[in-house]
Design a protein around this motif. Sequence first.
Motif, PDB file in Angstrom:
ATOM      1  N   PRO A 260       9.467 -12.913  24.009  1.00  0.00           N
ATOM      2  CA  PRO A 260       8.700 -12.676  25.240  1.00  0.00           C
ATOM      3  C   PRO A 260       7.791 -11.449  25.187  1.00  0.00           C
ATOM      4  CG  PRO A 260      11.013 -13.071  25.732  1.00  0.00           C
ATOM      5  CD  PRO A 260      10.898 -12.944  24.256  1.00  0.00           C
ATOM      6  N   SER A 261       8.131 -10.468  24.361  1.00  0.00           N
ATOM      7  CA  SER A 261       7.295  -9.263  24.311  1.00  0.00           C
ATOM      8  C   SER A 261       5.952  -9.526  23.623  1.00  0.00           C
ATOM      9  CB  SER A 261       8.039  -8.141  23.591  1.00  0.00           C
ATOM     10  OG  SER A 261       8.299  -8.517  22.250  1.00  0.00           O
ATOM     11  N   ALA A 262       5.872 -10.535  22.764  1.00  0.00           N
ATOM     12  CA  ALA A 262       4.624 -10.854  22.069  1.00  0.00           C
ATOM     13  C   ALA A 262       3.795 -11.893  22.807  1.00  0.00           C
ATOM     14  CB  ALA A 262       4.919 -11.345  20.661  1.00  0.00           C
ATOM     15  N   ALA A 263       4.319 -12.433  23.895  1.00  0.00           N
ATOM     16  CA  ALA A 263       3.614 -13.501  24.602  1.00  0.00           C
ATOM     17  C   ALA A 263       2.312 -13.010  25.222  1.00  0.00           C
ATOM     18  CB  ALA A 263       4.515 -14.106  25.674  1.00  0.00           C
ATOM     19  N   ALA A 264       2.304 -11.792  25.715  1.00  0.00           N
ATOM     20  CA  ALA A 264       1.091 -11.276  26.369  1.00  0.00           C
ATOM     21  C   ALA A 264      -0.067 -11.136  25.389  1.00  0.00           C
ATOM     22  CB  ALA A 264       1.393  -9.937  27.018  1.00  0.00           C
ATOM     23  N   SER A 265       0.241 -10.834  24.139  1.00  0.00           N
ATOM     24  CA  SER A 265      -0.836 -10.667  23.158  1.00  0.00           C
ATOM     25  C   SER A 265      -1.357 -11.999  22.627  1.00  0.00           C
ATOM     26  CB  SER A 265      -0.358  -9.793  22.000  1.00  0.00           C
ATOM     27  OG  SER A 265       0.669 -10.457  21.288  1.00  0.00           O
ATOM     28  N   GLN A 266      -0.678 -13.092  22.914  1.00  0.00           N
ATOM     29  CA  GLN A 266      -1.081 -14.394  22.402  1.00  0.00           C
ATOM     30  C   GLN A 266      -1.799 -15.271  23.426  1.00  0.00           C
ATOM     31  OE1 GLN A 266      -0.851 -15.400  19.204  1.00  0.00           O
ATOM     32  NE2 GLN A 266      -0.197 -13.307  18.821  1.00  0.00           N
ATOM     33  N   THR A 267      -2.003 -14.755  24.634  1.00  0.00           N
ATOM     34  CA  THR A 267      -2.640 -15.597  25.653  1.00  0.00           C
ATOM     35  C   THR A 267      -4.092 -15.904  25.318  1.00  0.00           C
ATOM     36  OG1 THR A 267      -3.100 -13.632  26.977  1.00  0.00           O
ATOM     37  CG2 THR A 267      -1.113 -14.890  27.517  1.00  0.00           C
ATOM     38  N   ALA A 268      -4.785 -14.972  24.685  1.00  0.00           N
ATOM     39  CA  ALA A 268      -6.179 -15.242  24.299  1.00  0.00           C
ATOM     40  C   ALA A 268      -6.234 -16.379  23.287  1.00  0.00           C
ATOM     41  CB  ALA A 268      -6.818 -13.987  23.729  1.00  0.00           C
ATOM     42  N   THR A 269      -5.312 -16.382  22.343  1.00  0.00           N
ATOM     43  CA  THR A 269      -5.245 -17.458  21.359  1.00  0.00           C
ATOM     44  C   THR A 269      -4.918 -18.785  22.033  1.00  0.00           C
ATOM     45  OG1 THR A 269      -4.459 -15.845  19.755  1.00  0.00           O
ATOM     46  CG2 THR A 269      -4.178 -18.152  19.187  1.00  0.00           C
ATOM     47  N   LEU A 270      -4.058 -18.743  23.044  1.00  0.00           N
ATOM     48  CA  LEU A 270      -3.727 -19.954  23.792  1.00  0.00           C
ATOM     49  C   LEU A 270      -4.977 -20.535  24.446  1.00  0.00           C
ATOM     50  CD1 LEU A 270      -1.722 -21.910  25.305  1.00  0.00           C
ATOM     51  CD2 LEU A 270      -1.703 -20.166  27.093  1.00  0.00           C
ATOM     52  N   PHE A 271      -5.748 -19.711  25.119  1.00  0.00           N
ATOM     53  CA  PHE A 271      -6.926 -20.212  25.818  1.00  0.00           C
ATOM     54  C   PHE A 271      -8.002 -20.698  24.854  1.00  0.00           C
ATOM     55  CE2 PHE A 271      -5.416 -17.375  29.372  1.00  0.00           C
ATOM     56  CZ  PHE A 271      -4.936 -18.430  30.120  1.00  0.00           C
ATOM     57  N   ILE A 272      -8.132 -20.070  23.703  1.00  0.00           N
ATOM     58  CA  ILE A 272      -9.092 -20.540  22.700  1.00  0.00           C
ATOM     59  C   ILE A 272      -8.666 -21.903  22.169  1.00  0.00           C
ATOM     60  CG2 ILE A 272      -9.987 -20.096  20.382  1.00  0.00           C
ATOM     61  CD1 ILE A 272      -9.978 -17.111  21.120  1.00  0.00           C
ATOM     62  N   GLY A 273      -7.382 -22.062  21.888  1.00  0.00           N
ATOM     63  CA  GLY A 273      -6.878 -23.352  21.417  1.00  0.00           C
ATOM     64  C   GLY A 273      -7.042 -24.444  22.449  1.00  0.00           C
ATOM     65  N   LEU A 274      -6.768 -24.113  23.714  1.00  0.00           N
ATOM     66  CA  LEU A 274      -6.966 -25.101  24.780  1.00  0.00           C
ATOM     67  C   LEU A 274      -8.436 -25.483  24.913  1.00  0.00           C
ATOM     68  CD1 LEU A 274      -4.602 -23.687  27.553  1.00  0.00           C
ATOM     69  CD2 LEU A 274      -4.239 -25.697  26.146  1.00  0.00           C
ATOM     70  N   ALA A 275      -9.317 -24.515  24.799  1.00  0.00           N
ATOM     71  CA  ALA A 275     -10.749 -24.794  24.931  1.00  0.00           C
ATOM     72  C   ALA A 275     -11.241 -25.703  23.801  1.00  0.00           C
ATOM     73  CB  ALA A 275     -11.539 -23.493  24.941  1.00  0.00           C
ATOM     74  N   PHE A 276     -10.808 -25.436  22.570  1.00  0.00           N
ATOM     75  CA  PHE A 276     -11.232 -26.278  21.450  1.00  0.00           C
ATOM     76  C   PHE A 276     -10.696 -27.696  21.584  1.00  0.00           C
ATOM     77  CE2 PHE A 276     -11.873 -22.386  18.617  1.00  0.00           C
ATOM     78  CZ  PHE A 276     -13.256 -22.437  18.772  1.00  0.00           C
TER      79      PHE A 276
END
Length: 78
Positions: A43-59
């Motif tokens: 859970p501590s690394a989840a905040a740093s991965q949200t940008a990657t999540l949104f980029i993956g969703l957009a693609f």
Amino acid sequence: MEGNIGELGQFMGAGLAAIGSGIAAVGVGNVAANYLGGALRNPSAAASQTATLFIGLAFAEALGIFAFLVALLLLFAV
């Protein structure tokens, strides 16, 4: 006779291209599921991965939109 076969080809091509929209929905679900699985493990690394999540969703969503556009072009192009 040729006009009917041409229209059949248009509809078949548009239907096949529209399958890409459904596959994009599966891709979006896969991206979100993998993010959620990783966030629950660390859970501590989840905040740093949200940008990657949104980029993956957009693609993944962009591919669905392109497939939908191809289906519309096949249906309504002269």
